[in-house]
Scaffold this motif. Structure first.
Motif, PDB file in Angstrom:
ATOM      1  N   LEU A  64       0.821  -1.207   0.000  1.00 51.73           N
ATOM      2  CA  LEU A  64       0.000   0.000   0.000  1.00 51.73           C
ATOM      3  C   LEU A  64       0.862   1.266   0.000  1.00 51.73           C
ATOM      4  O   LEU A  64       0.615   2.208  -0.761  1.00 51.73           O
ATOM      5  CB  LEU A  64      -0.913   0.003   1.223  1.00 51.73           C
ATOM      6  CG  LEU A  64      -1.999  -1.070   1.271  1.00 51.73           C
ATOM      7  CD1 LEU A  64      -2.582  -1.167   2.678  1.00 51.73           C
ATOM      8  CD2 LEU A  64      -3.100  -0.777   0.268  1.00 51.73           C
ATOM      9  N   THR A  65       1.864   1.280   0.846  1.00 50.74           N
ATOM     10  CA  THR A  65       2.710   2.466   0.993  1.00 50.74           C
ATOM     11  C   THR A  65       3.473   2.766  -0.294  1.00 50.74           C
ATOM     12  O   THR A  65       3.516   3.916  -0.756  1.00 50.74           O
ATOM     13  CB  THR A  65       3.688   2.278   2.159  1.00 50.74           C
ATOM     14  OG1 THR A  65       2.964   1.985   3.354  1.00 50.74           O
ATOM     15  CG2 THR A  65       4.526   3.528   2.379  1.00 50.74           C
ATOM     16  N   LEU A  66       4.073   1.741  -0.891  1.00 44.66           N
ATOM     17  CA  LEU A  66       4.855   1.954  -2.108  1.00 44.66           C
ATOM     18  C   LEU A  66       3.961   2.250  -3.303  1.00 44.66           C
ATOM     19  O   LEU A  66       4.369   2.960  -4.229  1.00 44.66           O
ATOM     20  CB  LEU A  66       5.744   0.739  -2.381  1.00 44.66           C
ATOM     21  CG  LEU A  66       6.795   0.427  -1.306  1.00 44.66           C
ATOM     22  CD1 LEU A  66       7.713  -0.698  -1.763  1.00 44.66           C
ATOM     23  CD2 LEU A  66       7.600   1.659  -0.934  1.00 44.66           C
ATOM     24  N   SER A  67       2.740   1.735  -3.281  1.00 46.59           N
ATOM     25  CA  SER A  67       1.801   2.049  -4.359  1.00 46.59           C
ATOM     26  C   SER A  67       1.446   3.528  -4.344  1.00 46.59           C
ATOM     27  O   SER A  67       1.419   4.196  -5.389  1.00 46.59           O
ATOM     28  CB  SER A  67       0.537   1.195  -4.234  1.00 46.59           C
ATOM     29  OG  SER A  67       0.823  -0.166  -4.490  1.00 46.59           O
ATOM     30  N   ALA A  68       1.169   4.049  -3.152  1.00 48.03           N
ATOM     31  CA  ALA A  68       0.883   5.486  -3.040  1.00 48.03           C
ATOM     32  C   ALA A  68       2.094   6.316  -3.461  1.00 48.03           C
ATOM     33  O   ALA A  68       1.964   7.333  -4.155  1.00 48.03           O
ATOM     34  CB  ALA A  68       0.471   5.828  -1.613  1.00 48.03           C
ATOM     35  N   ALA A  69       3.282   5.865  -3.055  1.00 43.54           N
ATOM     36  CA  ALA A  69       4.504   6.581  -3.442  1.00 43.54           C
ATOM     37  C   ALA A  69       4.711   6.550  -4.955  1.00 43.54           C
ATOM     38  O   ALA A  69       5.104   7.554  -5.562  1.00 43.54           O
ATOM     39  CB  ALA A  69       5.709   5.964  -2.736  1.00 43.54           C
ATOM     40  N   ALA A  70       4.433   5.399  -5.576  1.00 47.00           N
ATOM     41  CA  ALA A  70       4.610   5.270  -7.020  1.00 47.00           C
ATOM     42  C   ALA A  70       3.666   6.180  -7.790  1.00 47.00           C
ATOM     43  O   ALA A  70       3.969   6.598  -8.922  1.00 47.00           O
ATOM     44  CB  ALA A  70       4.405   3.816  -7.436  1.00 47.00           C
ATOM     45  N   LEU A  71       2.524   6.498  -7.195  1.00 48.51           N
ATOM     46  CA  LEU A  71       1.559   7.411  -7.807  1.00 48.51           C
ATOM     47  C   LEU A  71       1.820   8.866  -7.434  1.00 48.51           C
ATOM     48  O   LEU A  71       1.020   9.750  -7.746  1.00 48.51           O
ATOM     49  CB  LEU A  71       0.140   7.013  -7.395  1.00 48.51           C
ATOM     50  CG  LEU A  71      -0.380   5.709  -8.010  1.00 48.51           C
ATOM     51  CD1 LEU A  71      -1.598   5.204  -7.252  1.00 48.51           C
ATOM     52  CD2 LEU A  71      -0.701   5.904  -9.482  1.00 48.51           C
TER      53      LEU A  71
END
Length: 365
Positions: A64-71
């Protein structure tokens, strides 16, 4: 009789020889990080979900955290989250400097998509629906609203491996689907593990970099990343369990069918399944106004239960700065006061199922 909420050893025993062979294969290979087992699992999990890409990670929270960062979600942005969820959903938002905006749950315990549009502001960047307990959110409406407002959708599928909505598997609606493989999950590893799935090649590549210190090539760190790699042994073990996941889900559905058909107690409210949604029963949750009394009664009769979850995120001590208090989200707070998860695990015996049912039916507050 004593019955735990989840007896993880039984899952191992169901396919012990296969797990041991996979673990030994990985140990004997001499390759323990970012090797052929991870690559094979990523390909197999992507194929299972129907996604183009899967990226193995250390945990569902990291997914979840890295997905938000990737966006590129960050300070000044808002992300809509359910008020009834495990705190990891919200931690992923605040870890990126963004602000969580809570939406009350519906009668299925999930984010109420009918309330979603009222939460959208000019600062909203994404919606993070959680398919809680193994049942899909109303993703048709979520995606309609997201499309109208040009919002990203990050699906929290930590509890919904193999669940569908309208024929589409959870994790396949939004930009990214995030999975946890914590040992208690329907697709559980033998330690911490997680993954994302996506059809976006650029997002998949960025998350691969983020999980490995921000690099494609060792010592060439193009962006700021973290260490969040799914190790080879866990990948090898997950490959075994993934091959058996359909039958494991069917077993859980059969246990749930017994509960639904045979629990008859006016003091206990059983969960319902949304029309068009598939339920894979990561948890079997009931509702009762006398929850704590009911929980103690079951414990006295040898049945372990767990509250998922006793403190809604908006009331967590770590989020006192958000300014919410008791009464801010009354539906979520009611669930926190009244929900209880009954035993549900693969390998649960018929006599154990019957004992839980009989004991629940005998309860009187």
């Amino acid at each position: 009789m004593n019955i735990n909420l989840a007896v993880l050893g039984r899952q191992y025993e169901l396919h012990a020889a296969e797990y041991e062979e996979a673990a030994l294969r990985s140990l004997r290979s001499g390759w323990y990080i970012m090797g052929p087992e991870l690559e094979a699992f990523e390909q197999e999990f992507a194929a299972y979900t129907g996604a183009c890409y899967a990226v193995g990670l250390n945990s569902g929270l990291d997914a979840l955290t890295l997905s938000a960062a990737a966006l590129d979600i960050g300070v000044g942005d808002e992300v809509i989250v359910p008020a009834n969820t495990y705190i990891a959903t919200v931690l992923a938002v605040t870890a990126n400097g963004a602000t969580p905006v809570f939406v009350e749950p519906d009668e299925y315990y999930n984010l109420d998509a009918e309330r979603l549009e009222d939460a959208v502001t000019v600062r909203t960047r994404a919606i993070m629906p959680v398919h809680l307990y193994g049942q899909a959110v109303n993703m048709e409406l979520v995606m309609e609203i997201a499309g109208r407002h040009r919002l990203a959708v990050i699906e929290d599928c930590a509890q919904s491996h193999g669940a569908h909505f309208g024929g589409t598997m959870t994790g396949r609606f939004g930009d990214i689907g995030c999975f946890s493989f914590y040992p208690t999950k329907n697709l559980g590893a033998f330690g911490d593990a997680g993954a994302i799935v996506t059809d976006d090649a650029a997002l998949a590549e960025k998350i691969r970099m983020l999980r490995n210190y921000g690099s494609k090539e060792k010592y060439h760190n193009e962006i700021c990343g973290v260490n969040s790699r799914l190790d080879e042994i866990q990948a090898a073990l997950l490959r075994v369990k993934l091959g058996h996941l359909p039958e494991l889900i069917e077993e859980r559905k059969k246990i749930a069918a017994h509960y639904m058909a045979e629990i008859r107690n006016p003091h206990i409210v059983l969960s319902e399944t949304r029309n068009g949604a598939g339920h894979v029963y990561h948890q079997f949750v009931v509702l009762t106004a006398a929850r704590d009394h009911f929980k103690n009664y079951l414990a006295e009769n040898g049945i372990e239960t767990v509250i998922h979850y006793p403190i809604p995120p908006h009331l967590a001590e770590c989020y006192v700065n958000l300014g919410y208090g008791r009464g801010s989200f009354p539906v979520a707070e009611r669930y926190a006061d009244e929900v209880l998860s009954l035993p549900m695990f693969n390998g649960m015996r018929a006599d154990e199922i019957a004992y839980v049912i009989d004991t629940v039916n005998s309860y009187c507050p």
